[in-house]
Design an enzyme around this catalytic site. Structure first.
Site, PDB file in Angstrom:
ATOM      1  N   GLU A 159       0.870  -1.191   0.000  1.00  0.00           N
ATOM      2  CA  GLU A 159       0.000   0.000   0.000  1.00  0.00           C
ATOM      3  C   GLU A 159       0.896   1.228   0.000  1.00  0.00           C
ATOM      4  O   GLU A 159       1.768   1.381   0.866  1.00  0.00           O
ATOM      5  CB  GLU A 159      -0.920   0.050   1.220  1.00  0.00           C
ATOM      6  CG  GLU A 159      -1.873   1.249   1.129  1.00  0.00           C
ATOM      7  CD  GLU A 159      -2.738   1.511   2.369  1.00  0.00           C
ATOM      8  OE1 GLU A 159      -3.641   2.360   2.278  1.00  0.00           O
ATOM      9  OE2 GLU A 159      -2.484   0.892   3.424  1.00  0.00           O
ATOM     10  N   GLU A 219       5.020   4.883   3.565  1.00  0.00           N
ATOM     11  CA  GLU A 219       4.532   6.190   4.041  1.00  0.00           C
ATOM     12  C   GLU A 219       5.689   7.183   4.033  1.00  0.00           C
ATOM     13  O   GLU A 219       6.791   6.867   4.455  1.00  0.00           O
ATOM     14  CB  GLU A 219       3.930   6.045   5.450  1.00  0.00           C
ATOM     15  CG  GLU A 219       3.553   7.332   6.134  1.00  0.00           C
ATOM     16  CD  GLU A 219       2.635   8.250   5.318  1.00  0.00           C
ATOM     17  OE1 GLU A 219       1.623   7.784   4.779  1.00  0.00           O
ATOM     18  OE2 GLU A 219       2.962   9.440   5.220  1.00  0.00           O
ATOM     19  N   ASP A 255      -3.301  11.615  -1.847  1.00  0.00           N
ATOM     20  CA  ASP A 255      -3.373  13.077  -1.822  1.00  0.00           C
ATOM     21  C   ASP A 255      -3.736  13.589  -3.229  1.00  0.00           C
ATOM     22  O   ASP A 255      -3.164  13.125  -4.216  1.00  0.00           O
ATOM     23  CB  ASP A 255      -2.029  13.659  -1.386  1.00  0.00           C
ATOM     24  CG  ASP A 255      -1.734  13.365   0.081  1.00  0.00           C
ATOM     25  OD1 ASP A 255      -2.686  13.075   0.834  1.00  0.00           O
ATOM     26  OD2 ASP A 255      -0.555  13.430   0.476  1.00  0.00           O
ATOM     27  N   LYS A 310      -3.519  21.268  -8.019  1.00  0.00           N
ATOM     28  CA  LYS A 310      -2.981  22.178  -9.046  1.00  0.00           C
ATOM     29  C   LYS A 310      -2.436  21.372 -10.236  1.00  0.00           C
ATOM     30  O   LYS A 310      -1.722  20.386 -10.038  1.00  0.00           O
ATOM     31  CB  LYS A 310      -1.848  23.024  -8.470  1.00  0.00           C
ATOM     32  CG  LYS A 310      -2.353  24.035  -7.463  1.00  0.00           C
ATOM     33  CD  LYS A 310      -1.248  24.930  -6.960  1.00  0.00           C
ATOM     34  CE  LYS A 310      -1.836  25.882  -5.923  1.00  0.00           C
ATOM     35  NZ  LYS A 310      -0.907  26.297  -4.914  1.00  0.00           N
ATOM     36  N   ASP A 368     -12.680   9.165  -2.372  1.00  0.00           N
ATOM     37  CA  ASP A 368     -13.976   9.859  -2.466  1.00  0.00           C
ATOM     38  C   ASP A 368     -13.830  11.120  -3.314  1.00  0.00           C
ATOM     39  O   ASP A 368     -14.807  11.848  -3.485  1.00  0.00           O
ATOM     40  CB  ASP A 368     -14.490  10.249  -1.068  1.00  0.00           C
ATOM     41  CG  ASP A 368     -13.653  11.349  -0.460  1.00  0.00           C
ATOM     42  OD1 ASP A 368     -12.406  11.300  -0.599  1.00  0.00           O
ATOM     43  OD2 ASP A 368     -14.227  12.285   0.134  1.00  0.00           O
ATOM     44  N   THR A 379     -10.482   1.891   4.945  1.00  0.00           N
ATOM     45  CA  THR A 379      -9.319   2.650   5.389  1.00  0.00           C
ATOM     46  C   THR A 379      -9.813   3.720   6.373  1.00  0.00           C
ATOM     47  O   THR A 379     -11.018   3.954   6.513  1.00  0.00           O
ATOM     48  CB  THR A 379      -8.595   3.329   4.209  1.00  0.00           C
ATOM     49  OG1 THR A 379      -9.266   4.539   3.872  1.00  0.00           O
ATOM     50  CG2 THR A 379      -8.522   2.425   2.988  1.00  0.00           C
ATOM     51  N   GLU A 380      -8.837   4.372   7.004  1.00  0.00           N
ATOM     52  CA  GLU A 380      -9.190   5.443   7.935  1.00  0.00           C
ATOM     53  C   GLU A 380     -10.008   6.540   7.221  1.00  0.00           C
ATOM     54  O   GLU A 380     -11.050   6.987   7.703  1.00  0.00           O
ATOM     55  CB  GLU A 380      -7.893   6.051   8.451  1.00  0.00           C
ATOM     56  CG  GLU A 380      -8.037   6.768   9.717  1.00  0.00           C
ATOM     57  CD  GLU A 380      -6.866   6.407  10.636  1.00  0.00           C
ATOM     58  OE1 GLU A 380      -5.774   6.153  10.126  1.00  0.00           O
ATOM     59  OE2 GLU A 380      -7.089   6.380  11.844  1.00  0.00           O
ATOM     60  N   TYR A 381      -9.514   6.960   6.066  1.00  0.00           N
ATOM     61  CA  TYR A 381     -10.195   8.018   5.308  1.00  0.00           C
ATOM     62  C   TYR A 381     -11.534   7.534   4.764  1.00  0.00           C
ATOM     63  O   TYR A 381     -12.479   8.306   4.668  1.00  0.00           O
ATOM     64  CB  TYR A 381      -9.287   8.521   4.173  1.00  0.00           C
ATOM     65  CG  TYR A 381      -8.356   9.629   4.608  1.00  0.00           C
ATOM     66  CD1 TYR A 381      -7.403   9.403   5.600  1.00  0.00           C
ATOM     67  CD2 TYR A 381      -8.431  10.899   4.044  1.00  0.00           C
ATOM     68  CE1 TYR A 381      -6.545  10.405   6.013  1.00  0.00           C
ATOM     69  CE2 TYR A 381      -7.581  11.913   4.460  1.00  0.00           C
ATOM     70  CZ  TYR A 381      -6.642  11.665   5.437  1.00  0.00           C
ATOM     71  OH  TYR A 381      -5.801  12.668   5.852  1.00  0.00           O
ATOM     72  N   GLU A 382     -11.607   6.271   4.398  1.00  0.00           N
ATOM     73  CA  GLU A 382     -12.864   5.714   3.874  1.00  0.00           C
ATOM     74  C   GLU A 382     -13.940   5.762   4.956  1.00  0.00           C
ATOM     75  O   GLU A 382     -15.088   6.137   4.688  1.00  0.00           O
ATOM     76  CB  GLU A 382     -12.610   4.271   3.417  1.00  0.00           C
ATOM     77  CG  GLU A 382     -13.791   3.604   2.732  1.00  0.00           C
ATOM     78  CD  GLU A 382     -13.398   2.251   2.147  1.00  0.00           C
ATOM     79  OE1 GLU A 382     -12.213   1.865   2.232  1.00  0.00           O
ATOM     80  OE2 GLU A 382     -14.295   1.582   1.601  1.00  0.00           O
TER      81      GLU A 382
HETATM   82  N1  SAM Z   1      -4.305   5.472   2.875  1.00  0.00           N
HETATM   83  C1  SAM Z   1      -4.729   6.103   4.106  1.00  0.00           C
HETATM   84  C2  SAM Z   1      -6.228   6.083   4.217  1.00  0.00           C
HETATM   85  O1  SAM Z   1      -6.899   5.809   3.210  1.00  0.00           O
HETATM   86  O2  SAM Z   1      -6.741   6.315   5.315  1.00  0.00           O
HETATM   87  C3  SAM Z   1      -4.156   7.537   4.231  1.00  0.00           C
HETATM   88  C4  SAM Z   1      -4.649   8.522   3.219  1.00  0.00           C
HETATM   89  S1  SAM Z   1      -3.822  10.111   3.371  1.00  0.00           S
HETATM   90  C5  SAM Z   1      -4.900  11.198   2.549  1.00  0.00           C
HETATM   91  C6  SAM Z   1      -2.508   9.963   2.190  1.00  0.00           C
HETATM   92  C7  SAM Z   1      -1.203   9.452   2.786  1.00  0.00           C
HETATM   93  O3  SAM Z   1      -0.289   9.226   1.724  1.00  0.00           O
HETATM   94  C8  SAM Z   1      -0.545  10.449   3.736  1.00  0.00           C
HETATM   95  O4  SAM Z   1      -0.203   9.790   4.935  1.00  0.00           O
HETATM   96  C9  SAM Z   1       0.688  10.908   2.960  1.00  0.00           C
HETATM   97  O5  SAM Z   1       1.758  11.253   3.813  1.00  0.00           O
HETATM   98  C10 SAM Z   1       0.994   9.696   2.108  1.00  0.00           C
HETATM   99  N2  SAM Z   1       1.726  10.020   0.862  1.00  0.00           N
HETATM  100  C11 SAM Z   1       1.388  10.982  -0.026  1.00  0.00           C
HETATM  101  N3  SAM Z   1       2.268  11.015  -1.042  1.00  0.00           N
HETATM  102  C12 SAM Z   1       3.175  10.040  -0.785  1.00  0.00           C
HETATM  103  C13 SAM Z   1       4.344   9.591  -1.469  1.00  0.00           C
HETATM  104  N4  SAM Z   1       4.758  10.176  -2.593  1.00  0.00           N
HETATM  105  N5  SAM Z   1       5.053   8.583  -0.923  1.00  0.00           N
HETATM  106  C14 SAM Z   1       4.653   8.003   0.243  1.00  0.00           C
HETATM  107  N6  SAM Z   1       3.563   8.390   0.936  1.00  0.00           N
HETATM  108  C15 SAM Z   1       2.838   9.396   0.438  1.00  0.00           C
END
Ligand code: SAM
Length: 214
Positions: free
Chosen positions: A45, A70, A119, A123, A155, A194-197
């Site tokens: 993941e 992460e 994320d 932009k 989402d 997931t947490e965000y889901e």
């Molecule tokens: N996957 C989790 C969830 O669905 O609950 C977390 C979603 S959170 C919006 C996105 C995570 O991806 C953040 O913890 C961020 O630090 C990590 N992330 C973003 N870009 C990344 C990258 N290029 N490499 C590793 N992690 C990254």
């Protein structure tokens, strides 16, 4: 997920057996079977956040090896804390920017890739940073087995539409596309939230998902 200044998170990570340490990462390609000590398939993941999804998956599927990736130490710390409460032999973590994913997995070494609530980088000039962009799909193309698949949930409809449009130019095709995962009983079988889901679906946001192959 903005917890970037927890004191000592780098020290905790540096001392953790659950994490493949940065200085060892260049030695990882081609050695994941040795790292886990078995020949089981490897699912990763990318952008795992605090690790709820991958920890649950690893618990439910002991016959699969999982690697959670992460970027931020303070977020990874939470996944480490979860492992301290419930240790799992088939789960490892990498603290790294996924831009460098090809430096830690060899060609065809990964059986499945999960992107969850990546994320959005709204932009245009940051489109290349989006984890489902064609630039990232080219990286995944190298490390993913020929018959491997990638699953993406979000989402964020704009990000999802972008991700779907990236498939053809990147040489991938969709096996499954849904704009309302939680209303699809067959796709929900075995779905791990997931947490965000959990957060966004409880607010009433529909969850989009695709499963893609080459
Ligand atoms: N996957 C989790 C969830 O669905 O609950 C977390 C979603 S959170 C919006 C996105 C995570 O991806 C953040 O913890 C961020 O630090 C990590 N992330 C973003 N870009 C990344 C990258 N290029 N490499 C590793 N992690 C990254």
């Amino acid at each position: 997920m903005r917890l970037r200044n927890i004191t000592g998170s780098r020290d905790v990570i540096a001392a953790s057996d659950y994490v493949v340490q940065e200085e060892l990462q260049p030695r990882c390609p081609g050695t994941w079977k040795e790292i886990f000590g078995n020949d089981n398939p490897i699912h990763i993941e990318i952008g795992m956040g605090k690790g709820k999804f991958i920890h649950t998956m690893a618990k439910e599927h002991p016959e699969i090896n999982y690697v959670g990736i992460e970027k931020y130490s303070s977020v990874l710390l939470r996944a480490i804390q979860k492992m301290e409460q419930e240790e799992l032999p088939n789960l490892k973590f990498l603290r790294m920017d996924a831009e460098n994913i090809n430096q830690v997995f060899g060609a065809g070494e990964v059986d499945r890739i999960y992107l969850n609530f990546s994320d959005p980088w709204p932009k245009d000039r940051h489109a290349k940073r989006r984890l489902p962009s064609r630039e990232f799909l080219a990286r995944y193309d190298v490390i993913l087995k020929k018959d491997g698949r990638l699953e993406f949930k979000t989402d964020n409809r704009e990000l999802f539409d972008f991700a779907v449009e990236e498939l053809e130019p990147a040489g991938w095709k969709a096996q499954v596309v849904t704009y309302d995962l939680h209303s699809d009983a067959s796709l929900m079988e075995g779905n791990v939230m997931t947490e965000y889901e959990e957060k966004f679906s409880s607010m009433g946001n529909p969850i989009c998902k695709y499963i893609i192959v080459r």
